[in-house]
Design an enzyme around this catalytic site. Structure first.
Site, PDB file in Angstrom:
ATOM      1  CB  CYS A  98      12.379  26.634   4.523  1.00  0.00           C
ATOM      2  SG  CYS A  98      12.368  24.874   4.207  1.00  0.00           S
ATOM      3  CB  CYS A 102      17.236  20.273   1.350  1.00  0.00           C
ATOM      4  SG  CYS A 102      16.939  21.922   0.733  1.00  0.00           S
ATOM      5  CB  THR A 189      10.170  20.727   5.817  1.00  0.00           C
ATOM      6  OG1 THR A 189      10.495  21.093   7.148  1.00  0.00           O
ATOM      7  CG2 THR A 189      10.503  21.876   4.895  1.00  0.00           C
ATOM      8  CD  GLU A 256       8.212  23.398   8.556  1.00  0.00           C
ATOM      9  OE1 GLU A 256       7.536  24.435   8.588  1.00  0.00           O
ATOM     10  OE2 GLU A 256       9.353  23.347   8.046  1.00  0.00           O
ATOM     11  CG  HIS A 291      18.730  18.309   6.601  1.00  0.00           C
ATOM     12  ND1 HIS A 291      18.323  18.456   5.295  1.00  0.00           N
ATOM     13  CD2 HIS A 291      17.868  19.060   7.329  1.00  0.00           C
ATOM     14  CE1 HIS A 291      17.267  19.250   5.243  1.00  0.00           C
ATOM     15  NE2 HIS A 291      16.966  19.633   6.464  1.00  0.00           N
ATOM     16  CE1 TYR A 295      18.225  22.599   8.241  1.00  0.00           C
ATOM     17  CE2 TYR A 295      18.047  24.353   9.855  1.00  0.00           C
ATOM     18  CZ  TYR A 295      17.468  23.330   9.144  1.00  0.00           C
ATOM     19  OH  TYR A 295      16.137  23.060   9.311  1.00  0.00           O
ATOM     20  CB  CYS A 298      19.179  26.753   3.034  1.00  0.00           C
ATOM     21  SG  CYS A 298      18.816  26.193   4.711  1.00  0.00           S
ATOM     22  CD  GLU A 442      13.760  25.532   9.687  1.00  0.00           C
ATOM     23  OE1 GLU A 442      14.625  26.408   9.583  1.00  0.00           O
ATOM     24  OE2 GLU A 442      13.867  24.396   9.192  1.00  0.00           O
TER      25      GLU A 442
HETATM   26 FE1  SF4 Z   1      14.545  24.148   4.251  1.00  0.00          FE
HETATM   27 FE2  SF4 Z   1      17.152  24.642   4.516  1.00  0.00          FE
HETATM   28 FE3  SF4 Z   1      16.103  22.277   5.277  1.00  0.00          FE
HETATM   29 FE4  SF4 Z   1      16.323  22.949   2.679  1.00  0.00          FE
HETATM   30  S1  SF4 Z   1      18.006  22.592   4.157  1.00  0.00           S
HETATM   31  S2  SF4 Z   1      14.597  21.982   3.661  1.00  0.00           S
HETATM   32  S3  SF4 Z   1      15.874  25.134   2.765  1.00  0.00           S
HETATM   33  S4  SF4 Z   1      15.678  24.302   6.179  1.00  0.00           S
HETATM   34 FE    FE Z   2      14.508  22.699   7.942  1.00  0.00          FE
END
Ligand code: SF4
Ligand code: FE
Length: 483
Positions: A98, A102, A189, A256, A291, A295, A298, A442
């Site tokens: 991560c 984001c 995060t 986190e 968001h 996922y 990423c 996660e």
């Molecule tokens: Fe982390 Fe993915 Fe969330 Fe971005 S979208 S903060 S890389 S888990």
């Molecule tokens: Fe996350």
């Protein structure tokens, strides 16, 4: 825009109050538990400034006309949403974990449209305030923690029904010049390496729960803001050595932290919702969609790394040509591309909100995240299957300096004369890092637990339409009939 190195340097002057393992952390940048996560967040700066990736990582601000980092950009069209997904996959491939930025990005995108719609209804000036804040953030290229998840207490009760009213962040005082907030946000995060925090409600609210309807921006170093950095599985390896971490440069998930707001004053200029309860659910719903888009992107980037590590180990072990290994690797790649396709599809199928912001297709965005919760563990299972049991029983890297046994580690962990044992050990540690409990949890709960995606799907799917389709083709009399 800042480079990654400039971002890291900018954190040195932040006087934040951070605790870890019972002690105050003087410098997050130099702390071994935190530095890998900071390196990972720095990649969001490098992706924007590196000429090879700048076409994805940068954007032109629709507010200022200036070139900005895409992690601070409000998507204006389909191309912006598609590039967001592509940028996240690239960053995920670079870090293998991560990169944290984001949550703040999606907080910006969602607050932008929510403030616009609040102003339309109430004649408030939240949107203009937010635009000023956003332009400043874009110009300074600040990293922002999007703080949404409250402690929540008893899940069967709403914020106002909890035994302790502070279990959801709330306004405890209205002053002529601003507000005072109290509460905490959990699982934040990238919090300890953000310049500022965008506080948002984490769920829908009842009309009488006005004190909980608050969006505001707080500097990370504001008085009364306290960070408690969380522990992770195997985190002591970060200060014990390098090889055993598996991903010593970028760490494991997002680093986190808990953020405590101990009666923090926020001037009106940084308040973007103050009592408009009916907009809380809409904000959360939109935020979740953006968001969940991420996922599929990423995590597919991260899993590209895992697929590579697994394929490399299969080769080192001499099993790369085995039919079942090739089949499993192909299955891994298929699952990864399925995750990514959801992120792209919800971007392509976008609509526009009243303020002009491009909005992902909610159904497909939820599918993107649901697939990630389902498939990330499945890809890790296949990786462990192929990589073999040695990833769970490897000796410590300290044995490589132990004169009594070091030569035996090299001797007995070597599979072929042309590949040093250390290559196998390093790749094994990477697989261990990426397939352990922390990243799997996660992927399960980040951007909302899988059940939250099912709730949205149940709501979004037009069930009656589907029944009618079937009744017509099956020749059932009166295709229009039942509900
Ligand atoms: Fe982390 Fe993915 Fe969330 Fe971005 S979208 S903060 S890389 S888990
Ligand atoms: Fe996350």
């Amino acid at each position: 825009m800042m480079t990654g190195a400039e971002y890291i340097e900018s954190l040195r002057s932040l006087k934040t109050e951070v605790y870890f393992m019972g002690k105050r952390v003087e410098s997050v940048v130099d702390h071994p538990a935190m530095r890998p996560h900071i390196n990972s967040a720095a990649v969001t700066y490098d992706v924007a400034t590196n000429p090879e990736t700048a076409h994805l990582g940068s954007a032109v601000s629709h507010l200022s006309g200036r070139t900005i980092n895409r992690w601070t950009h409000i998507p204006q069209n389909q191309d912006d949403l598609v590039k967001k997904a592509m940028m996240l996959r690239v960053a995920g491939q670079i870090t293998g974990t991560c990169f944290q930025r984001c949550v703040g990005m999606d907080g910006f995108i969602t607050t932008y449209s929510t403030t616009y719609e609040m102003d339309q209804k109430y004649g408030t000036d939240y949107h203009e305030r937010f635009k000023r804040f956003l332009i400043a953030t874009q110009d300074k290229d600040f990293m922002t923690d999007g703080a949404m998840t409250d402690p929540k207490g008893d899940r069967s009760k709403s914020p106002s029904q909890q035994h302790d009213p502070d279990l959801f962040v709330r306004v405890v005082e209205q002053r002529p010049d601003g507000i005072v907030i109290r509460g905490a946000k959990l699982h934040q995060t990238g919090a300890i390496n953000s310049h500022q925090i965008l506080v948002m409600p984490g769920q829908g609210l009842q009309p009488h729960e006005k004190e909980y309807a608050v969006i505001c921006a707080v500097p990370a170093a504001a008085p009364g803001v306290v960070f408690v950095f969380g522990r992770q599985v195997n985190d002591s390896r970060k200060w014990e050595g390098e090889i055993d971490q598996g991903n010593a440069t970028y760490g494991t998930v997002g680093g986190e932290a808990m953020i405590i707001f101990e009666d923090v004053f926020v001037p009106h200029e940084r308040v973007f919702m103050n009592g408009e309860t009916e907009f809380a659910a809409m904000l959360v719903d939109r935020f979740a969609s953006y968001h969940r888009q991420n996922y599929g992107a990423c995590k597919s980037g991260n899993l590209d790394v895992l697929v590579g590590a697994t394929a490399a180990l299969a080769d080192i072990h001499g099993v790369a040509k085995a039919g079942h290994v090739r089949d499993k690797l192909t299955e891994m790649a298929h699952l990864v591309e399925t995750m990514y396709s959801g992120a792209l599809a919800c971007s392509f199928n976008c609509t526009h909100l009243g303020c002009g912001t491009a909005f992902v297709d909610q159904t497909l965005a939820n599918v993107s995240k649901f697939n990630t919760a389902r498939y990330y563990p499945e890809v890790t299972r296949l990786a462990q299957d192929i990589a073999g049991g040695f990833i769970a029983t490897l000796p410590s890297e300290k044995e490589l300096e132990n004169p009594r046994v070091a030569k035996y580690i090299h001797k007995y962990y070597q599979t072929r004369p042309d590949v040093p044992a250390l290559d196998r050990i390093r790749l094994g540690r990477l697989v261990e890092n990426m397939t352990g409990a922390t990243p799997i949890i996660e992927c399960m709960h980040g951007a909302g637990s899988p059940q939250a995606q099912k709730v949205v799907l149940q709501r979004q799917i037009d069930w009656l339409k589907r029944i009618k389709l079937a009744r017509r083709i099956a020749g059932v009399a009166n295709a229009e009939a039942p509900k």
